[in-house]
Each structure stands twice: as structure tokens, then as C-alpha cells.
Design an enzyme around this catalytic site. Structure first.
Site, mmCIF file in Angstrom:
data_model
loop_
_atom_site.group_PDB
_atom_site.id
_atom_site.type_symbol
_atom_site.label_atom_id
_atom_site.label_comp_id
_atom_site.label_asym_id
_atom_site.label_seq_id
_atom_site.Cartn_x
_atom_site.Cartn_y
_atom_site.Cartn_z
ATOM 1 N N ALA A 120 120.608 28.763 35.901
ATOM 2 C CA ALA A 120 120.179 28.398 34.551
ATOM 3 C C ALA A 120 119.680 26.964 34.537
ATOM 4 O O ALA A 120 119.835 26.227 35.509
ATOM 5 C CB ALA A 120 121.350 28.535 33.578
ATOM 6 N N ASN A 121 119.075 26.574 33.431
ATOM 7 C CA ASN A 121 118.705 25.182 33.185
ATOM 8 C C ASN A 121 119.712 24.574 32.239
ATOM 9 O O ASN A 121 120.306 25.279 31.425
ATOM 10 C CB ASN A 121 117.325 25.115 32.517
ATOM 11 C CG ASN A 121 116.199 25.296 33.513
ATOM 12 O OD1 ASN A 121 116.375 25.146 34.707
ATOM 13 N ND2 ASN A 121 115.036 25.612 33.001
ATOM 14 N N ARG A 122 119.819 23.263 32.277
ATOM 15 C CA ARG A 122 120.644 22.561 31.302
ATOM 16 C C ARG A 122 119.885 22.487 29.992
ATOM 17 O O ARG A 122 118.824 21.901 29.923
ATOM 18 C CB ARG A 122 120.856 21.123 31.743
ATOM 19 C CG ARG A 122 122.031 20.914 32.602
ATOM 20 C CD ARG A 122 122.226 19.424 32.779
ATOM 21 N NE ARG A 122 122.722 19.143 34.111
ATOM 22 C CZ ARG A 122 123.955 19.424 34.517
ATOM 23 N NH1 ARG A 122 124.827 19.956 33.692
ATOM 24 N NH2 ARG A 122 124.326 19.172 35.747
ATOM 25 N N VAL A 163 113.185 27.476 29.917
ATOM 26 C CA VAL A 163 113.127 28.753 30.640
ATOM 27 C C VAL A 163 113.274 28.473 32.135
ATOM 28 O O VAL A 163 112.629 27.560 32.662
ATOM 29 C CB VAL A 163 111.770 29.435 30.362
ATOM 30 C CG1 VAL A 163 111.693 30.780 31.074
ATOM 31 C CG2 VAL A 163 111.524 29.599 28.867
#
Ligand code: C5P
Length: 226
Positions: free
Chosen positions: A29-31, A96
Site C-alpha cells: 500500500a501507499n501511505r 493509488v
């Protein structure tokens, strides 16, 4: 329906991270806390817009007066965006994930022993939702806004990104070390358009959202030519 400056206008906001599963218990995931996107959805709704917020996983309270559609992955977000009717403005704040694991393993990947070497993780690219929305088409929103989280050369990278993605405006922010923007309450942005670049003071994310919503409304009504 009130008489807000954006009444009768449709706005789409993407927000939050995406989670890209590797197996039933792990993801990449991204932060992203989703705060800035949720604040923008709120601010647009306050001006009377009909707002749809397409949200990746966040812990935030759903804004009142906004239609929220939840998703987990970039592919799910893309499908929700594709199913939307024509919008007047799209604001893509979502972080995203650029790549996702090539395979989602059906069972938890097991570590058998202490010195087990993990199999390499193969990644494949995700669709670029902002670039898709920005592509010329009869259903393209009149105004498409992207975000650029940069850690260096913020303005130059954001200008290049505006052209590469095909969006109208880029909201650039410096998320470098010590900025405290990620997950924080405040944001300091530079708004980049075809003609202009304006640096805003450091503001509460809600104030950034209100200023941006006001500019969106002026631009959609033709009062400004940014
Ligand atoms: O390329 P980068 O991720 O830095 O661009 C950021 C902008 O592009 C944001 O507006 C983000 O919402 C959007 N984006 C997207 N789909 C992707 C990657 C980024 O919509 N796969």
C-alpha cells in the site's frame, strides 16, 4: 438543493490509499490517511455540488451529504470510476499503488523455518486512474485535478506530471522529511495550472479544501481562466 455556487454540478473525488493483496493476510500500500481528499469532498458538498467520494481503505468518518463508494484495490477503484455518469470536475487525491502483486495467492504464504528465503514478489503495473479520466473524450470532466506528492524539486516534477497525466491542474505538496504532511493536519501546496503556479501558505487541510473548492467553482462558472 440549496443555492450553493456548485449546485447542479457533479464532482468526483478519489481518496485514500489502495491496498494490493499478496495473499489473504498481506498487502502492499501507499501511505495516505485520506484526510485531504475527504476534506475536499466535504468542501465541494458545502458549495452544493453532488459529490461522489470513491475511497480506498481509511479510518475516517464518512462525510455527510456525500455519496461514498468504498474500494480496496486500484482495479476496484478504476471500475467504480468507470461506472460513474459524466462529471463536471474530478479531483484525484487517492494515493493509488502504482504496482500490484502479479498473483494473489489463495492461502497465506507460510514461513516454514527461520532461514526460509521468500520467493521474489513479482509486480505488475496498475491502471493510472487520473490519466484515464484526463484522456480526451466526450465524457471527460471539464476540470480534472491531480495531486503530486513529491519529496524534491516539487514544482518541476509537478509541472512534468501535469503534462504527462493530461490533467488541468496539479496540486503539488512536499512530503519530504520533516514536512509532517502525511497523516498530519496541515498541508502546504503549490497549485500548478497551464499558465500559473501559486504557492499557498501552510494551512489546515480543511482550509486547503475550501480554497480549492472556491477556485473550482470560479473556474466552472467561467469567472476565472486558470
Ligand atoms: O504518478 P503519481 O502517482 O505521482 O501521480 C499522482 C496523481 O495521480 C494523483 O492525483 C493520484 O490520485 C493519481 N494516480 C492515479 N492512478 C494511479 C497513480 C496515480 O489516479 N495508478
Amino acid at each position: 438543493q440549496g443555492g450553493g455556487a456548485l449546485s447542479g454540478k457533479r464532482a468526483l473525488v478519489t481518496a485514500g490509499p489502495t491496498h494490493e493483496p499478496m495473499d489473504p493476510v498481506r498487502y502492499i500500500a501507499n501511505r495516505s490517511s485520506g484526510q485531504q481528499g475527504y476534506a475536499i469532498a466535504n468542501a465541494l458538498a458545502d458549495l452544493g455540488a453532488e459529490v461522489t467520494l470513491i475511497s480506498g481503505p481509511t479510518t475516517l468518518r464518512k462525510p455527510a451529504g456525500v455519496a461514498v463508494q468504498d474500494c480496496e484495490t486500484a482495479l476496484e477503484m478504476q471500475a467504480l470510476v468507470a461506472a460513474m455518469p459524466v462529471q463536471d470536475v474530478a479531483v484525484c487525491t487517492a494515493a493509488v499503488a502504482d504496482w500490484r502483486p502479479a498473483q494473489i495467492v489463495g492461502q497465506k504464504i507460510k514461513k516454514q523455518s527461520r532461514d526460509d528465503v521468500p520467493a521474489p514478489l513479482e509486480l505488475v503495473p496498475n491502471p493510472d486512474i487520473l490519466a484515464d479520466i484526463s484522456a480526451p473524450s466526450p465524457s471527460r470532466p471539464q476540470l480534472v485535478i491531480g495531486f503530486a506528492a513529491e519529496t524534491e524539486n516539487v514544482e518541476a516534477h509537478a509541472r512534468a506530471k501535469r503534462l504527462r497525466k493530461g490533467c488541468d491542474w496539479i496540486v503539488a505538496n512536499d512530503v519530504g522529511e520533516n514536512s509532517d504532511v502525511m497523516g498530519g493536519r496541515e498541508n502546504q501546496i503549490t497549485l500548478i495550472t497551464e499558465q500559473a503556479s501559486e504557492q499557498w501558505p501552510r494551512l489546515d487541510k480543511n482550509d486547503v479544501a475550501q480554497r480549492l473548492a472556491a477556485l473550482i467553482s470560479e473556474r466552472l462558472s467561467g469567472k476565472i481562466d486558470l
